[in-house]
Design a protein around this motif. Structure first.
Motif, short mmCIF file in Angstrom:
data_model
loop_
_atom_site.label_atom_id
_atom_site.label_comp_id
_atom_site.label_asym_id
_atom_site.label_seq_id
_atom_site.Cartn_x
_atom_site.Cartn_y
_atom_site.Cartn_z
N ASN A 110 0.85 -1.19 0.00
CA ASN A 110 0.00 0.00 0.00
C ASN A 110 0.88 1.24 0.00
N ALA A 111 0.92 1.93 -1.13
CA ALA A 111 1.84 3.05 -1.31
C ALA A 111 1.43 4.29 -0.50
N PRO A 112 2.37 5.18 -0.21
CA PRO A 112 2.04 6.44 0.45
C PRO A 112 1.02 7.24 -0.38
N PRO A 113 0.20 8.06 0.30
CA PRO A 113 0.37 8.56 1.68
C PRO A 113 -0.02 7.57 2.78
N SER A 114 -0.36 6.34 2.41
CA SER A 114 -0.64 5.33 3.43
C SER A 114 0.54 5.19 4.38
N LEU A 115 0.24 5.03 5.66
CA LEU A 115 1.30 4.86 6.65
C LEU A 115 2.11 3.59 6.35
N LEU A 116 1.48 2.60 5.74
CA LEU A 116 2.19 1.36 5.44
C LEU A 116 3.36 1.61 4.49
N GLY A 117 3.11 2.38 3.44
CA GLY A 117 4.18 2.70 2.50
C GLY A 117 5.24 3.59 3.12
N LEU A 118 4.81 4.54 3.92
CA LEU A 118 5.76 5.40 4.60
C LEU A 118 6.62 4.59 5.57
N ASP A 123 7.35 14.02 14.17
CA ASP A 123 7.48 15.42 13.75
C ASP A 123 8.12 15.50 12.37
N PHE A 124 9.16 14.69 12.17
CA PHE A 124 9.80 14.66 10.86
C PHE A 124 8.84 14.11 9.80
N LEU A 125 8.18 13.01 10.13
CA LEU A 125 7.31 12.36 9.15
C LEU A 125 6.15 13.26 8.74
N SER A 126 5.63 14.04 9.67
CA SER A 126 4.51 14.93 9.33
C SER A 126 4.94 15.98 8.31
N SER A 127 6.23 16.36 8.35
CA SER A 127 6.73 17.34 7.39
C SER A 127 7.22 16.69 6.09
N ALA A 128 7.61 15.40 6.17
CA ALA A 128 8.16 14.71 5.00
C ALA A 128 7.12 13.90 4.23
N ARG A 129 5.92 13.75 4.78
CA ARG A 129 4.90 12.89 4.17
C ARG A 129 4.66 13.22 2.70
N ASP A 130 4.44 14.48 2.40
CA ASP A 130 4.13 14.86 1.01
C ASP A 130 5.32 14.59 0.09
N LYS A 131 6.51 14.87 0.56
CA LYS A 131 7.71 14.65 -0.25
C LYS A 131 7.91 13.17 -0.52
N TRP A 132 7.77 12.36 0.51
CA TRP A 132 7.93 10.91 0.34
C TRP A 132 6.86 10.35 -0.60
N THR A 133 5.64 10.85 -0.46
CA THR A 133 4.55 10.40 -1.33
C THR A 133 4.87 10.72 -2.78
N ASP A 134 5.35 11.92 -3.00
CA ASP A 134 5.71 12.34 -4.36
C ASP A 134 6.85 11.49 -4.92
N THR A 135 7.82 11.17 -4.07
CA THR A 135 8.95 10.34 -4.51
C THR A 135 8.48 8.96 -4.93
N TRP A 136 7.57 8.38 -4.15
CA TRP A 136 7.01 7.08 -4.53
C TRP A 136 6.31 7.16 -5.88
N LYS A 137 5.53 8.19 -6.08
CA LYS A 137 4.77 8.32 -7.34
C LYS A 137 5.70 8.49 -8.54
N ARG A 138 6.77 9.26 -8.35
CA ARG A 138 7.64 9.58 -9.49
C ARG A 138 8.71 8.52 -9.73
N GLU A 139 9.22 7.88 -8.66
CA GLU A 139 10.40 7.05 -8.81
C GLU A 139 10.19 5.56 -8.53
N ILE A 140 9.21 5.23 -7.70
CA ILE A 140 9.07 3.82 -7.29
C ILE A 140 7.93 3.12 -8.02
N ILE A 141 6.77 3.75 -8.06
CA ILE A 141 5.62 3.14 -8.74
C ILE A 141 5.78 3.39 -10.23
N THR A 142 6.12 2.36 -10.95
CA THR A 142 6.45 2.52 -12.37
C THR A 142 5.43 1.92 -13.30
N LYS A 143 4.31 1.46 -12.73
CA LYS A 143 3.30 0.84 -13.62
C LYS A 143 1.90 1.22 -13.15
#
Length: 360
Positions: free
Chosen positions: A179-187, A340-360
């Motif tokens: 389950n990819a981010p923004p799901s907590l499982l992917g994060l 505290d870090f994750l609340s600020s990084a959530r959007d960035k990590w989600t975007d990284t998954w969409k652009r770089e990890i999920i390829t299909k």
């Protein structure tokens, strides 16, 4: 003339008295607008599905029996991110009183001014929540504790997998759900993978992202439907990420078709907080509900119903339940999740998954 002056003075005194009476009446209405602690209603936003069903049976129905004059209105959402979005939309005119959500998301809500602080004067059962499960700023405390686990098909794995490395095993390519981010499982998997790669995720995730890109072609779906548990139970996949509590519940429901385990490299807590919405329309009744949610009876009942570990020290669990909830005594290998870090990084990590990890 003197009579006229006396008459005017009497009239002025009567007018002043009327104004004071009206002011007192208005002040009384303003005080009453916060409602009663034992009557009225509570608008609750929390998780949907099996969580809602079990929480309603274990906590809400007993609460209503104890406080028959308080009505609970349950608004369900699939994720904490959806809850946060709903609360953000209500910020100028709140319609919700209490929110139960993941602590990385409630931390964001605290920073955005969506929630009120709570104390023992208003919520006496807060006294039984240990310091490690209290918010350092005084906002909503932890209400229940869980952790991310590895789901597996017990027919494909008669012995539980011992390592997260199994997600990269070519033998199971196309049979994995994540389950990819923004799901907590992917994060959470991002943080876990960073730990496996010897990386401090708060400073960078390049190694973790590279490793996750290697896994991606073997993932059948990054959006399990209807959910990550049913995908394994029905045989659509044989491996997936999930939460221990629901994994334990669905293991029983499926006659042990699915198992859940904590791999040796460690895992992360999934912690839910109970939060009082700022300017809640029914603040007094809401505090009564929060207090009950932190009571030993409510905490024990929900642990028995859905295997969430209690957040209070005075809850008593049967041995068979205690063995299946997440241990909070330090015996489980937990990777610290900086909320505290994750609340600020959530959007960035989600975007990284969409652009770089999920390829299909």
């Amino acid at each position: 003339m003197r009579a006229t002056i006396k008459g005017k003075m009497a009239a002025m005194a009567a007018l002043s008295a009327a104004v004071l009476a009206l002011s007192a009446c208005g002040g009384g209405n303003e005080a009453a607008s916060s409602g009663s602690s034992t009557s009225g209603e509570v608008n609750l936003i929390a998780y949907s599905g099996v969580w809602q069903d079990q929480y309603t049976a274990a906590v809400i129905e007993p609460f209503k029996a104890k406080y028959p004059d308080i009505k609970i209105n349950f608004s369900s959402k699939r994720s904490s991110a959806e809850m946060l979005s709903a609360l953000q939309g209500q910020k100028s005119n709140p319609a919700t009183d209490v929110a139960i959500m993941d602590n990385s998301v409630s931390t964001t809500g605290n920073k955005q001014g969506l929630f009120e602080k709570v104390d023992e004067a208003a919520v006496p059962n807060l006294a039984n929540v240990p310091e490690k499960f209290r918010d350092k700023g005084g906002f909503g405390p932890v209400a229940m504790v869980d952790a991310v686990g590895l789901l597996y098909d017990t027919a494909a794995f008669p012995k539980a997998p011992e390592s997260w490395d199994v997600l990269w095993d070519p033998a199971y390519a196309g049979k994995i759900n994540v389950n990819a981010p923004p799901s907590l499982l992917g994060l959470s998997l991002t943080a876990i993978t960073a730990k496996m790669e010897g990386e401090d995720y708060t400073k960078g995730t390049d190694k973790a992202v590279a490793k996750l890109k290697e896994m991606a072609p073997g993932v059948q779906t990054f959006a399990p439907n209807p959910d990550e548990y049913q995908n394994v139970i029905t045989g659509q996949t044989v491996l997936g990420l999930g939460q221990n509590a629901r994994g334990q519940f669905y293991s029983d429901q499926s006659n042990k078709k699915m198992g859940v385990t904590f791999p040796k490299e460690g895992t992360v807590y999934q912690i839910n907080t109970v939060n009082l919405v700022k300017d809640a329309p029914h603040s007094a009744a809401a505090k009564t509900f929060i207090n009950y949610a932190l009571s030993p009876e409510a905490q024990s009942a929900f642990a028995k119903a859905l295997f969430y570990a209690p957040s209070v020290t005075n809850a008593d669990l049967p041995a068979d339940v205690k063995d299946r909830v997440v241990p909070t005594d330090g015996s489980l290998n937990i990777i610290p999740l900086d909320v505290d870090f994750l609340s600020s990084a959530r959007d960035k990590w989600t975007d990284t998954w969409k652009r770089e990890i999920i390829t299909k």
